[in-house]
Scaffold this active site. Structure first.
Site, PDB file in Angstrom:
ATOM      1  NE  ARG A  24      -4.319  -1.246   0.188  1.00 51.90           N
ATOM      2  CZ  ARG A  24      -4.509  -2.301  -0.608  1.00 51.90           C
ATOM      3  NH1 ARG A  24      -3.566  -2.656  -1.459  1.00 51.90           N
ATOM      4  NH2 ARG A  24      -5.636  -2.982  -0.566  1.00 51.90           N
ATOM      5  CD  GLU A  36      -3.115   3.205  -5.273  1.00 50.34           C
ATOM      6  OE1 GLU A  36      -4.156   2.583  -5.536  1.00 50.34           O
ATOM      7  OE2 GLU A  36      -2.118   2.671  -4.779  1.00 50.34           O
ATOM      8  CG  HIS A  89      -3.311  -0.716  -6.709  1.00 49.37           C
ATOM      9  ND1 HIS A  89      -3.744  -0.100  -5.556  1.00 49.37           N
ATOM     10  CD2 HIS A  89      -3.268  -2.043  -6.418  1.00 49.37           C
ATOM     11  CE1 HIS A  89      -3.942  -1.017  -4.622  1.00 49.37           C
ATOM     12  NE2 HIS A  89      -3.665  -2.202  -5.127  1.00 49.37           N
TER      13      HIS A  89
END
Ligand SMILES: O=C(O)C(=O)CO
Length: 362
Positions: A279, A308, A327
């Site tokens: 993360r 993000e 991601h």
């Protein structure tokens, strides 16, 4: 719009239909609509992959409504409206499940199923307080995440993104002796910050590259997992100073927030490569920028950032020695379908009052 088993054939079409094409209520016979209205109501915050939708619709156990897009997350205002009175919720990692949302849902909500292994988007305390059971999707994504981590590590250490850019844009002159040199895994020490299933899977894949030694740190030694990869438990300082490649695999918690900061980077070798597929919040990004731009460390590969998406104006994007992915660690068709199926099965079991396949202990 709510649907159940009878709408299966139409749902299967929806599962592969273009975005914003959800239109499934019209035309259902009145008796069917009455039968369905007694089923538990589920809201799904995203157009999840078809396997999960199929399981839910074929179960005949639930009626559900979903945000029929994968390109944009459901707006918060719409989400707060849609969850009103639902019995269960399927979410993904972009939805913050906090007191406000749980209050908006109200007392019927008894099961939450997140299509993710990470659960930092969930307020566990609030869920526990309300007696809501929580399913998540570990294990099914381990292979995919480990594979992508290796790909990112090699892309960063062997400078693949820079290299393709040079080849495409005219930077490819004569063969040069030190041009685009990077760092190799053979004879290296690989450090794992947070040893779990994914860390083990990464090490298993890296071992054939002739890694010399695996080391790890965690809140405490994890001998059973460590023995699988012959990894040595070390302190955080030793991890920083000994690793040629440092890969972050820990969950984001209040304890791990910003754990990769100036202090850690300053102890790393200036030839070392930093990789994060867990993360973004575990990394202090300004400190990382400083470490990369000053040459304190050699390179970084990030699949996760804060926020993000990372704005394209972010300073990290200006650095040649930083590879940033959007991601995608678990993004293979089979894994995303497996996550979707597990999320659906967790939810159905939770609604039946049975143990979920993968349930968080609150
Ligand atoms: O499942 C998760 O937590 C992810 O980050 C996406 O795979």
């Amino acid at each position: 719009m709510w649907c159940g088993r009878v709408a299966l054939r139409r749902l299967q079409r929806i599962a592969v239909a273009p975005l914003n094409s959800l239109s499934i209520t019209g035309g259902l016979p009145g008796a069917v609509q009455r039968e369905m209205s007694s089923l538990p109501r589920v809201y799904i915050t995203r157009q999840i992959p078809p396997e999960g939708l199929k399981i839910l619709s074929e179960s005949g156990q639930v009626q559900f409504d979903l945000w029929d897009s994968d390109d944009v997350p459901v707006p918060r205002k719409e989400l707060l409206q849609k969850v009103k009175g639902v019995d269960a919720l399927v979410c993904v990692l972009t939805e913050k499940i906090d007191a406000e949302l749980l209050d908006a849902a109200g007392p019927n909500l008894r099961v939450l199923s997140t299509m993710s292994v990470g659960f930092d988007h969930l307020s566990l305390e609030e869920l526990k307080k309300r007696g809501i059971r929580v399913g998540y999707t570990p294990d099914v994504l381990t292979d995919s995440v480990a594979e992508l981590t290796v790909a990112l590590l090699l892309s960063t250490s062997r400078r693949l993104i820079e290299a393709t850019h040079e080849a495409k844009t005219g930077g490819w002159g004569t063969w040069r002796t030190l041009w685009l040199c990077g760092y190799e895994l053979a004879n290296s020490t690989v450090g794992i910050l947070g040893l779990g299933r994914i860390g083990v899977a990464i090490a298993e894949r890296l071992k054939p590259f002739k890694v010399k030694k695996f080391i790890y740190t965690d809140v405490a030694p994890r001998p059973e997992l460590a023995s699988l990869i012959d990894a040595e438990y070390v302190s955080m300082d030793e991890l920083a100073s000994q690793s040629d490649f440092l890969t972050v695999c820990c969950a984001l918690t209040p304890e791990t927030k910003d754990i990769c900061n100036k202090d850690l980077f300053s102890k790393m070798k200036n030839t070392s490569i930093f990789i994060n597929t867990s993360r973004g919040g575990v990394v202090h990004q300004e400190d990382l920028y400083e470490a990369l731009s000053s040459g304190q460390i050699a390179g970084a590969g990030l699949d996760v950032t804060v926020p993000e998406p990372l704005p394209i104006s972010h300073p990290l994007f200006t650095l040649n020695n930083c590879v940033i992915l959007p991601h995608i660690a678990s993004a293979s068709y089979s894994t995303r379908n497996a996550m979707s199926a597990l999320a659906a099965n967790n939810l159905l079991l939770g609604l039946k009052g049975q143990p979920m396949i993968k349930e968080l202990k609150l």
